[in-house]
Design a protein around this motif. Structure first.
Motif, PDB file in Angstrom:
ATOM      1  N   GLY A 195       0.792  -1.224   0.000  1.00  0.00           N
ATOM      2  CA  GLY A 195       0.000   0.000   0.000  1.00  0.00           C
ATOM      3  C   GLY A 195       0.818   1.265   0.000  1.00  0.00           C
ATOM      4  O   GLY A 195       0.258   2.369  -0.102  1.00  0.00           O
ATOM      5  N   GLY A 196       2.135   1.170   0.127  1.00  0.00           N
ATOM      6  CA  GLY A 196       2.996   2.345   0.018  1.00  0.00           C
ATOM      7  C   GLY A 196       3.626   2.800   1.313  1.00  0.00           C
ATOM      8  O   GLY A 196       4.431   3.732   1.307  1.00  0.00           O
ATOM      9  N   THR A 197       3.292   2.168   2.438  1.00  0.00           N
ATOM     10  CA  THR A 197       3.880   2.557   3.710  1.00  0.00           C
ATOM     11  C   THR A 197       4.740   1.422   4.243  1.00  0.00           C
ATOM     12  O   THR A 197       4.300   0.276   4.308  1.00  0.00           O
ATOM     13  CB  THR A 197       2.784   2.891   4.742  1.00  0.00           C
ATOM     14  OG1 THR A 197       1.979   3.959   4.236  1.00  0.00           O
ATOM     15  CG2 THR A 197       3.392   3.330   6.062  1.00  0.00           C
ATOM     16  N   ASN A 198       5.970   1.759   4.606  1.00  0.00           N
ATOM     17  CA  ASN A 198       6.862   0.776   5.204  1.00  0.00           C
ATOM     18  C   ASN A 198       7.534   1.389   6.419  1.00  0.00           C
ATOM     19  O   ASN A 198       7.270   2.545   6.780  1.00  0.00           O
ATOM     20  CB  ASN A 198       7.894   0.274   4.184  1.00  0.00           C
ATOM     21  CG  ASN A 198       8.676   1.415   3.545  1.00  0.00           C
ATOM     22  OD1 ASN A 198       8.791   2.505   4.107  1.00  0.00           O
ATOM     23  ND2 ASN A 198       9.213   1.182   2.362  1.00  0.00           N
ATOM     24  N   LEU A 236      16.850  14.065  -0.085  1.00  0.00           N
ATOM     25  CA  LEU A 236      16.559  12.826   0.640  1.00  0.00           C
ATOM     26  C   LEU A 236      15.117  12.824   1.131  1.00  0.00           C
ATOM     27  O   LEU A 236      14.813  12.345   2.220  1.00  0.00           O
ATOM     28  CB  LEU A 236      17.544  12.663   1.806  1.00  0.00           C
ATOM     29  CG  LEU A 236      19.024  12.660   1.421  1.00  0.00           C
ATOM     30  CD1 LEU A 236      19.914  12.532   2.655  1.00  0.00           C
ATOM     31  CD2 LEU A 236      19.337  11.538   0.435  1.00  0.00           C
ATOM     32  N   GLU A 237      14.241  13.351   0.302  1.00  0.00           N
ATOM     33  CA  GLU A 237      12.818  13.424   0.635  1.00  0.00           C
ATOM     34  C   GLU A 237      12.230  12.024   0.797  1.00  0.00           C
ATOM     35  O   GLU A 237      12.714  11.051   0.212  1.00  0.00           O
ATOM     36  CB  GLU A 237      12.068  14.172  -0.492  1.00  0.00           C
ATOM     37  CG  GLU A 237      10.589  14.364  -0.294  1.00  0.00           C
ATOM     38  CD  GLU A 237      10.259  15.173   0.939  1.00  0.00           C
ATOM     39  OE1 GLU A 237      10.161  14.553   2.032  1.00  0.00           O
ATOM     40  OE2 GLU A 237      10.122  16.397   0.822  1.00  0.00           O
ATOM     41  N   THR A 238      11.175  11.917   1.623  1.00  0.00           N
ATOM     42  CA  THR A 238      10.481  10.634   1.755  1.00  0.00           C
ATOM     43  C   THR A 238       9.867  10.266   0.403  1.00  0.00           C
ATOM     44  O   THR A 238       9.396  11.140  -0.333  1.00  0.00           O
ATOM     45  CB  THR A 238       9.394  10.710   2.825  1.00  0.00           C
ATOM     46  OG1 THR A 238       8.491  11.770   2.502  1.00  0.00           O
ATOM     47  CG2 THR A 238       9.985  10.996   4.196  1.00  0.00           C
ATOM     48  N   PRO A 239       9.863   8.975   0.046  1.00  0.00           N
ATOM     49  CA  PRO A 239       9.463   8.576  -1.309  1.00  0.00           C
ATOM     50  C   PRO A 239       8.060   9.037  -1.702  1.00  0.00           C
ATOM     51  O   PRO A 239       7.847   9.469  -2.839  1.00  0.00           O
ATOM     52  CB  PRO A 239       9.558   7.052  -1.268  1.00  0.00           C
ATOM     53  CG  PRO A 239      10.539   6.755  -0.199  1.00  0.00           C
ATOM     54  CD  PRO A 239      10.346   7.825   0.836  1.00  0.00           C
ATOM     55  N   GLN A 240       7.087   8.946  -0.779  1.00  0.00           N
ATOM     56  CA  GLN A 240       5.718   9.310  -1.146  1.00  0.00           C
ATOM     57  C   GLN A 240       5.604  10.801  -1.484  1.00  0.00           C
ATOM     58  O   GLN A 240       4.923  11.183  -2.436  1.00  0.00           O
ATOM     59  CB  GLN A 240       4.748   8.961  -0.002  1.00  0.00           C
ATOM     60  CG  GLN A 240       4.496   7.475   0.154  1.00  0.00           C
ATOM     61  CD  GLN A 240       5.604   6.767   0.901  1.00  0.00           C
ATOM     62  OE1 GLN A 240       6.545   7.392   1.390  1.00  0.00           O
ATOM     63  NE2 GLN A 240       5.493   5.459   1.015  1.00  0.00           N
ATOM     64  N   ILE A 241       6.277  11.652  -0.699  1.00  0.00           N
ATOM     65  CA  ILE A 241       6.235  13.089  -0.983  1.00  0.00           C
ATOM     66  C   ILE A 241       7.020  13.395  -2.246  1.00  0.00           C
ATOM     67  O   ILE A 241       6.586  14.190  -3.087  1.00  0.00           O
ATOM     68  CB  ILE A 241       6.764  13.887   0.229  1.00  0.00           C
ATOM     69  CG1 ILE A 241       5.841  13.693   1.438  1.00  0.00           C
ATOM     70  CG2 ILE A 241       6.885  15.372  -0.118  1.00  0.00           C
ATOM     71  CD1 ILE A 241       6.324  14.376   2.701  1.00  0.00           C
TER      72      ILE A 241
END
Length: 492
Positions: free
Chosen positions: A185-188, A431-436
């Motif tokens: 779902g996109g969260t780890n 180094l932004e979080t992948p979802q953002i």
């Protein structure tokens, strides 16, 4: 051995746990699936009472409460009522609701929001058809047969279970917790750790040593897609295993001084708007309105406008000859973007009406989760808006943010003719979080296709909130360059 109370998400009942309960019992544990009340008048309090009754019916001195998706709300409510009976709370691919939150805030299906916001009695929310479950979470790992089974095991969801707020006294705050993340779902764990380190303050409590995390490489219904693996993880969670997160080795963001040396200049407060005024200003001056991110806690102390971060930005702007303004909007949850947008619009009116401000030379500067609030200004494009700046912004609703109105998506709000926009200044964290980062990439691609006037300032070694967490020459140079670029568009 542990005693598990298993509570499933919306629509479903205790039958969905059958393939998990078996392995748990074979291991020597007890497993008690709960079927929450489904009568049309049931509300969240009804479901809390369902879980409390189950706890009270068991002889075991302590139980492990497992809440999947929506069920974390009644699970937390029950733990608040019976904290002495709860050994651990397990969040199974669930949100992190706080006191006063409704479950609707985390419902990802926009059609449900529209239905429940309509006038009159909306009636129960109908069971999704097999092809519709993907609106509620990733269906990875579920065959067509399993999706049909999911629908057959479901019943309509009473509307007030989703709209009634969760009320907590804090009695269960000391209960250990575990989070099981379904990573498709996109969260780890990496995502959660980034939120702990660089996100809103409410996530910092996830670094408590009583909190452990696990990952399952599957979709949102692991009790159907990976039941034996889920049972194993539940046993490990009950035993206190799981990965622990750590806080960054620095003071909390609210205590960090600004990374530049800035003078303290006169400040004037007008409702939700603070103005930091330049010294010896001749006549009305251009202004920059800084718009904080979020969601932020209702009781944040200090609030954003009193934090060293926004005091620093506003004072730095004022030291360079413009009015540095900060609006403290009320984005306390992802369902409150409309109210926050009204707060920003009201602050703009106050700012432009102030005699010390040139009403025709205004810049708006959005940070982090406040980036979604920029969408209104992409649509309006007023002549007085000379520049629109964005720091590590969220530029489209993130996974699980289905409660956010489609109005708040800068990616979707970009006009086809981007040349009609004011100049854009985008500061990106390398180094932004992948979802953002994914929302920023979509925005940049759309802006370039529309030929929007945009300058990008990259901070290659910067994380989200780099001004706080990367106090380096690279970060200082990025802040200095961004401020001077924005002021340049104001003619200052």
């Amino acid at each position: 051995m542990s005693v598990f109370i298993l509570v499933s998400g919306p629509f479903t009942d205790g039958r969905i746990w059958s393939e998990v309960a078996g392995p748990l019992r074979e291991s020597g544990a007890e497993a008690h699936p709960v079927s929450l009340s489904r009568e049309p008048g049931a509300d969240l309090e009804t479901h809390v009472e369902d879980v409390v009754r189950t706890i009270d019916s068991l002889a075991a001195p302590e139980v492990v409460l497992v809440g999947h998706d929506y069920a974390i709300h009644p699970v937390l409510g029950a733990a608040d009522r019976r904290p002495e009976r709860v050994a651990r709370i397990v969040y199974l691919d669930a949100g992190l609701p706080q006191d006063g939150d409704s479950a609707l805030a985390l419902v990802p299906d926009p059609a449900v929001h529209e239905r429940l916001r309509a006038d009159g009695d909306p009636g129960p929310v109908p069971v999704p058809q097999p092809e519709e479950w993907q609106r509620w979470g990733s269906t990875e790992g579920l065959s067509a047969e399993r999706l049909r089974l999911l629908s057959s095991l479901s019943a309509p969801q009473p509307p007030r279970t989703l709209t009634r707020p969760l009320w907590l006294t804090g009695a269960a705050e000391a209960v250990p917790t575990s989070g099981i993340l379904c990573t498709v779902g996109g969260t780890n764990i990496e995502t959660v750790e980034a939120l702990v380190r660089y996100g809103p303050p409410q996530f910092r409590k996830l670094a408590d040593p009583r909190v452990g995390f696990f990952e399952l490489a599957t979709g949102h219904w692991p009790m159907l897609s990976r039941p034996e693996e889920l049972a194993e993880v539940l046993l490990r969670a009950a035993a206190g295993e799981g990965r622990r997160l750590t806080l960054p080795e620095c003071e909390p963001p609210s205590a960090q001084p600004f990374l530049l040396d800035v003078p303290e200049l006169p400040r004037v407060r007008n409702g939700r708007l603070d103005l930091h005024l330049p010294q010896r200003a001749a006549g009305p001056r251009p202004a920059v309105l800084f718009v904080h991110g979020g969601p932020v806690p209702r009781d944040a102390d200090p609030g954003p406008r009193d934090s060293p971060f926004f005091l620093g930005y506003a004072r730095h702007a004022a030291s360079l000859g413009v009015v540095g303004a900060v609006v403290e909007h009320r984005l306390y949850g992802i369902t409150e973007y409309a109210r926050a947008a009204d707060d920003v619009a009201g602050a703009v009116e106050l700012l432009r009406a102030d005699p010390r401000v040139d009403p025709d030379r205004i810049a708006l500067w959005f940070f982090s989760g406040g980036g979604l609030l920029a969408a209104d200004w992409f649509a309006a494009r007023p002549a007085w808006l000379r520049c629109l700046a964005l720091n590590y912004p969220v530029l489209a609703p993130l996974p699980g943010w289905g409660a956010v109105d489609e109005r708040f998506s800068p990616v979707g709000a970009l006009p086809a003719d981007g040349g009609t926009l004011p100049p854009l200044v985008l500061t990106r964290a390398g180094l932004e979080t992948p979802q953002i980062a994914a929302t920023v990439e979509r925005f940049v691609n759309a802006a370039e296709e529309a030929k929007a006037p945009m300058e990008i300032i990259d901070v290659p070694h910067g994380v989200h909130g780099f001004e706080i967490y990367n106090r380096t020459d690279e970060s200082r140079e990025a802040v200095t360059r961004a401020v001077r670029t924005v002021l340049g568009h104001l003619g200052s």
